[in-house]
Design a protein around this motif. Structure first.
Motif, PDB file in Angstrom:
ATOM      1  N   MET A  95       8.126  16.928  12.917  1.00 15.19           N
ATOM      2  CA  MET A  95       7.679  17.102  11.537  1.00 15.19           C
ATOM      3  C   MET A  95       6.166  17.280  11.484  1.00 15.19           C
ATOM      4  O   MET A  95       5.643  17.927  10.567  1.00 15.19           O
ATOM      5  CB  MET A  95       8.089  15.903  10.683  1.00 15.19           C
ATOM      6  N   GLU A  96       5.452  16.740  12.463  1.00 18.66           N
ATOM      7  CA  GLU A  96       3.999  16.914  12.517  1.00 18.66           C
ATOM      8  C   GLU A  96       3.653  18.389  12.714  1.00 18.66           C
ATOM      9  O   GLU A  96       2.707  18.902  12.116  1.00 18.66           O
ATOM     10  CB  GLU A  96       3.426  16.070  13.662  1.00 18.66           C
ATOM     11  N   TYR A  97       4.436  19.087  13.542  1.00 14.64           N
ATOM     12  CA  TYR A  97       4.212  20.513  13.748  1.00 14.64           C
ATOM     13  C   TYR A  97       4.580  21.312  12.501  1.00 14.64           C
ATOM     14  O   TYR A  97       3.893  22.270  12.133  1.00 14.64           O
ATOM     15  CB  TYR A  97       5.044  21.014  14.935  1.00 14.64           C
ATOM     16  N   VAL A  98       5.682  20.935  11.865  1.00 10.06           N
ATOM     17  CA  VAL A  98       6.120  21.631  10.653  1.00 10.06           C
ATOM     18  C   VAL A  98       5.054  21.511   9.560  1.00 10.06           C
ATOM     19  O   VAL A  98       4.731  22.485   8.874  1.00 10.06           O
ATOM     20  CB  VAL A  98       7.471  21.065  10.153  1.00 10.06           C
ATOM     21  N   ALA A  99       4.491  20.307   9.419  1.00  9.39           N
ATOM     22  CA  ALA A  99       3.452  20.082   8.409  1.00  9.39           C
ATOM     23  C   ALA A  99       2.241  20.969   8.685  1.00  9.39           C
ATOM     24  O   ALA A  99       1.677  21.581   7.769  1.00  9.39           O
ATOM     25  CB  ALA A  99       3.047  18.612   8.392  1.00  9.39           C
ATOM     26  N   ALA A 100       1.832  21.046   9.936  1.00  9.85           N
ATOM     27  CA  ALA A 100       0.674  21.873  10.293  1.00  9.85           C
ATOM     28  C   ALA A 100       0.964  23.351  10.044  1.00  9.85           C
ATOM     29  O   ALA A 100       0.074  24.110   9.641  1.00  9.85           O
ATOM     30  CB  ALA A 100       0.305  21.652  11.755  1.00  9.85           C
ATOM     31  N   PHE A 101       2.229  23.762  10.256  1.00 12.40           N
ATOM     32  CA  PHE A 101       2.596  25.160  10.011  1.00 12.40           C
ATOM     33  C   PHE A 101       2.504  25.486   8.517  1.00 12.40           C
ATOM     34  O   PHE A 101       2.052  26.574   8.129  1.00 12.40           O
ATOM     35  CB  PHE A 101       4.021  25.402  10.533  1.00 12.40           C
ATOM     36  N   ILE A 102       2.922  24.554   7.678  1.00 14.94           N
ATOM     37  CA  ILE A 102       2.801  24.747   6.226  1.00 14.94           C
ATOM     38  C   ILE A 102       1.322  24.854   5.840  1.00 14.94           C
ATOM     39  O   ILE A 102       0.935  25.704   5.029  1.00 14.94           O
ATOM     40  CB  ILE A 102       3.476  23.582   5.471  1.00 14.94           C
ATOM     41  N   VAL A 103       0.499  24.015   6.436  1.00 15.25           N
ATOM     42  CA  VAL A 103      -0.949  24.033   6.171  1.00 15.25           C
ATOM     43  C   VAL A 103      -1.519  25.414   6.483  1.00 15.25           C
ATOM     44  O   VAL A 103      -2.367  25.933   5.733  1.00 15.25           O
ATOM     45  CB  VAL A 103      -1.661  22.955   7.011  1.00 15.25           C
ATOM     46  N   SER A 104      -1.068  26.023   7.576  1.00 16.60           N
ATOM     47  CA  SER A 104      -1.623  27.318   7.973  1.00 16.60           C
ATOM     48  C   SER A 104      -1.406  28.365   6.884  1.00 16.60           C
ATOM     49  O   SER A 104      -2.288  29.196   6.625  1.00 16.60           O
ATOM     50  CB  SER A 104      -0.987  27.782   9.293  1.00 16.60           C
ATOM     51  N   PHE A 105      -0.252  28.332   6.216  1.00 13.90           N
ATOM     52  CA  PHE A 105       0.012  29.306   5.158  1.00 13.90           C
ATOM     53  C   PHE A 105      -0.856  29.036   3.928  1.00 13.90           C
ATOM     54  O   PHE A 105      -1.287  29.971   3.246  1.00 13.90           O
ATOM     55  CB  PHE A 105       1.494  29.294   4.777  1.00 13.90           C
ATOM     56  N   LEU A 106      -1.119  27.766   3.640  1.00 12.75           N
ATOM     57  CA  LEU A 106      -2.022  27.440   2.535  1.00 12.75           C
ATOM     58  C   LEU A 106      -3.422  27.979   2.813  1.00 12.75           C
ATOM     59  O   LEU A 106      -4.079  28.534   1.920  1.00 12.75           O
ATOM     60  CB  LEU A 106      -2.075  25.925   2.329  1.00 12.75           C
ATOM     61  N   ILE A 108      -4.254  30.508   4.779  1.00 16.96           N
ATOM     62  CA  ILE A 108      -4.228  31.971   4.707  1.00 16.96           C
ATOM     63  C   ILE A 108      -4.220  32.441   3.256  1.00 16.96           C
ATOM     64  O   ILE A 108      -4.917  33.403   2.892  1.00 16.96           O
ATOM     65  CB  ILE A 108      -2.996  32.524   5.468  1.00 16.96           C
ATOM     66  N   GLU A 109      -3.456  31.758   2.400  1.00 20.36           N
ATOM     67  CA  GLU A 109      -3.392  32.131   0.979  1.00 20.36           C
ATOM     68  C   GLU A 109      -4.752  31.983   0.307  1.00 20.36           C
ATOM     69  O   GLU A 109      -5.179  32.855  -0.469  1.00 20.36           O
ATOM     70  CB  GLU A 109      -2.355  31.241   0.275  1.00 20.36           C
ATOM     71  N   VAL A 110      -5.455  30.903   0.598  1.00 25.48           N
ATOM     72  CA  VAL A 110      -6.802  30.704   0.031  1.00 25.48           C
ATOM     73  C   VAL A 110      -7.735  31.830   0.481  1.00 25.48           C
ATOM     74  O   VAL A 110      -8.477  32.402  -0.328  1.00 25.48           O
ATOM     75  CB  VAL A 110      -7.369  29.331   0.458  1.00 25.48           C
ATOM     76  N   GLY A 111      -7.696  32.157   1.765  1.00 19.59           N
ATOM     77  CA  GLY A 111      -8.544  33.229   2.281  1.00 19.59           C
ATOM     78  C   GLY A 111      -8.252  34.563   1.628  1.00 19.59           C
ATOM     79  O   GLY A 111      -9.170  35.311   1.267  1.00 19.59           O
ATOM     80  N   TRP A 112      -6.975  34.870   1.445  1.00 18.24           N
ATOM     81  CA  TRP A 112      -6.580  36.148   0.837  1.00 18.24           C
ATOM     82  C   TRP A 112      -7.028  36.233  -0.627  1.00 18.24           C
ATOM     83  O   TRP A 112      -7.533  37.275  -1.076  1.00 18.24           O
ATOM     84  CB  TRP A 112      -5.078  36.327   0.942  1.00 18.24           C
ATOM     85  N   THR A 113      -6.881  35.138  -1.348  1.00 18.71           N
ATOM     86  CA  THR A 113      -7.285  35.110  -2.761  1.00 18.71           C
ATOM     87  C   THR A 113      -8.778  35.387  -2.907  1.00 18.71           C
ATOM     88  O   THR A 113      -9.206  36.214  -3.731  1.00 18.71           O
ATOM     89  CB  THR A 113      -6.946  33.751  -3.396  1.00 18.71           C
ATOM     90  N   PHE A 114      -9.583  34.745  -2.084  1.00 20.22           N
ATOM     91  CA  PHE A 114     -11.020  34.930  -2.212  1.00 20.22           C
ATOM     92  C   PHE A 114     -11.503  36.227  -1.575  1.00 20.22           C
ATOM     93  O   PHE A 114     -12.585  36.718  -1.914  1.00 20.22           O
ATOM     94  CB  PHE A 114     -11.769  33.720  -1.652  1.00 20.22           C
ATOM     95  N   GLY A 211      -6.412  30.137   9.566  1.00 18.71           N
ATOM     96  CA  GLY A 211      -5.009  29.870   9.220  1.00 18.71           C
ATOM     97  C   GLY A 211      -4.057  30.449  10.246  1.00 18.71           C
ATOM     98  O   GLY A 211      -3.074  29.802  10.643  1.00 18.71           O
ATOM     99  N   ILE A 212      -4.342  31.665  10.712  1.00 21.37           N
ATOM    100  CA  ILE A 212      -3.501  32.294  11.736  1.00 21.37           C
ATOM    101  C   ILE A 212      -3.563  31.490  13.035  1.00 21.37           C
ATOM    102  O   ILE A 212      -2.543  31.288  13.714  1.00 21.37           O
ATOM    103  CB  ILE A 212      -3.938  33.749  11.970  1.00 21.37           C
ATOM    104  N   GLY A 213      -4.772  31.019  13.378  1.00 19.20           N
ATOM    105  CA  GLY A 213      -4.928  30.215  14.588  1.00 19.20           C
ATOM    106  C   GLY A 213      -4.126  28.930  14.531  1.00 19.20           C
ATOM    107  O   GLY A 213      -3.485  28.540  15.519  1.00 19.20           O
ATOM    108  N   ILE A 214      -4.145  28.257  13.374  1.00 18.62           N
ATOM    109  CA  ILE A 214      -3.371  27.021  13.207  1.00 18.62           C
ATOM    110  C   ILE A 214      -1.884  27.318  13.348  1.00 18.62           C
ATOM    111  O   ILE A 214      -1.138  26.568  13.996  1.00 18.62           O
ATOM    112  CB  ILE A 214      -3.675  26.373  11.843  1.00 18.62           C
ATOM    113  N   ALA A 215      -1.432  28.436  12.738  1.00 21.39           N
ATOM    114  CA  ALA A 215      -0.008  28.809  12.821  1.00 21.39           C
ATOM    115  C   ALA A 215       0.407  29.036  14.269  1.00 21.39           C
ATOM    116  O   ALA A 215       1.469  28.572  14.706  1.00 21.39           O
ATOM    117  CB  ALA A 215       0.249  30.061  11.982  1.00 21.39           C
ATOM    118  N   LYS A 216      -0.420  29.742  15.032  1.00 22.43           N
ATOM    119  CA  LYS A 216      -0.097  30.020  16.433  1.00 22.43           C
ATOM    120  C   LYS A 216      -0.017  28.729  17.246  1.00 22.43           C
ATOM    121  O   LYS A 216       0.895  28.541  18.051  1.00 22.43           O
ATOM    122  CB  LYS A 216      -1.140  30.955  17.032  1.00 22.43           C
TER     123      LYS A 216
END
Length: 392
Positions: A95-106, A108-114, A211-216
């Protein structure tokens, strides 16, 4: 400061292999991250609105996303702490990995918005404000982020947490981002040059890449990655340190979270030894591996012949040929079935993972041919294994 926080909030902080201690480290890192990033968000948001700067505001929201990331990481750590149950017999560590994967998408979304907002600022630049205090505040935030990066890196290495190490890398990226924002504000204050939109675009790209780095980094253990060389050596040396174990091979490790590993290994034992005694040794190794390494270890016993002169001579022949063909190849599970009309050699060879099938075929055929030259009766049954150990 780091050691003070660890000693203050982590009970038994030296026993980093225990699940509860790792969880305490995770909670500490998340708590510190939440506090630091919320402080930086409020400070930069006020400053960005005061200066009418999109680069400062985007940097502020980046810190807010980091705070949200720390909150999700905290939730992930707490969920990972849950004990094993009927449906999850190996626990909830992933679940620690799953949580970090969710964080990566957040992130990326912030970066794309700005990125979109910054592009609008490039097309339609707006007047900025400037105050020397803004440079002081932004420089202070760089110091906070740099300390946070070192804090997470130290804790991550101490407990072997990829999530913390990814957070440390993200914080170092934020140091560069804020530094670029300082350059933007300083240039406007000194020369009246407005590159706010361009800096905001650069900040956005840096956030997306983070964000991409965290996802990888978090996908690797979820998909299944090569065995960490340090862990490989620890397990191998641990097993081979027991009386009666002549060698080991075919080690596999499956991660069910940063503190939960299941492994299997083949242990070579004397073919003429007492099976009862050897079985007792194997049981003790498995039991003590769980206690001392925190690894649920399953050992496959391979009886080998070391005293028979014919077997030893033929094994030496194979080793010499392999050394000539490719010195990286190793040999194990060697057996000889000696007959009047036919001599059969059974053995496994371990080849580098990157070796292609064509080269493997050439080596095995050359090996069979040379062994036949030693004795025309020779027939080989060769099993080819590839290493599952990652690079140093």
């Amino acid at each position: 400061m780091t050691e003070f926080l660890v000693r203050r909030f982590v009970e038994d902080y030296n026993q980093t292999k225990r699940a509860k201690v790792r969880t305490a480290y995770g909670i500490l890192a998340s708590g510190v991250g939440i506090c630091c990033n919320l402080f930086l968000f409020l400070m930069k948001l006020f400053l960005g609105l005061f200066l009418n700067s999109i680069s400062v505001i985007s940097d502020a929201v980046n810190n807010l996303s980091d705070a949200a990331s720390s909150i999700i990481s905290f939730i992930g750590v707490k969920m990972a702490e849950r004990p094993a149950d009927k449906d999850h017999p190996f626990g909830h560590g992933r679940m620690e990995y799953v949580a970090a994967f969710i964080v990566s998408f957040l992130v990326i979304e912030v970066g794309w918005t700005f990125m979109k907002t910054s592009f609008g600022k490039i097309q339609n630049p707006e007047e900025l404000g400037f105050h020397m205090a803004s440079l002081v505040i932004l420089t202070l935030s760089i110091g906070v982020k740099l300390w946070l990066a070192l804090f997470n890196k130290k804790l991550g290495r101490r407990i072997g947490s990829k999530v913390m190490e990814a957070t440390a890398a993200d914080s170092l990226g934020d140091v560069l981002v804020t530094s670029a924002t300082v350059v933007s504000v300083a240039l406007y204050g000194a020369f009246g040059i407005n590159i706010d939109g361009f800096i905001g675009m650069g900040v956005s790209v840096a956030v997306i890449l983070a964000g991409i780095g965290i996802a990888k980094d978090t996908l690797k253990p979820l998909i299944g990655e090569a065995i960490d060389p340090t862990l490989y050596r620890r397990i191998k040396e641990f097993v081979e340190g027991y009386r009666g174990i002549l060698g080991t091979h075919d080690l596999l490790v499956h991660s069910y979270g940063p503190s939960t590993n299941m492994a299997s290994i083949h242990a070579e034992v004397d073919a003429h030894g007492s099976m009862e005694e050897i079985h007792e040794i194997i049981d003790r190794i498995e039991r003590e591996a769980k206690e001392q390494l925190g690894v649920l270890l399953v050992i496959h016993m391979d009886p080998v012949e070391y005293e028979d002169p014919v077997c030893s001579a033929r094994r030496q022949e194979v080793l010499e040929i392999l050394d000539e063909l490719d010195g990286r190849i190793t040999l194990h599970d060697f057996r000889v079935v000696d007959g009047r009309k036919q001599v059969r050699l059974f053995f496994d060879i371990l080849v580098p993972y990157e070796m292609d099938e064509g080269r493997i075929g050439e080596i095995t055929e050359e090996l069979k041919s040379r062994l036949k030259d030693y004795d025309s009766r020779t027939e080989c049954v060769i099993t080819v294994d590839k290493s599952y150990v990652g690079e140093e």
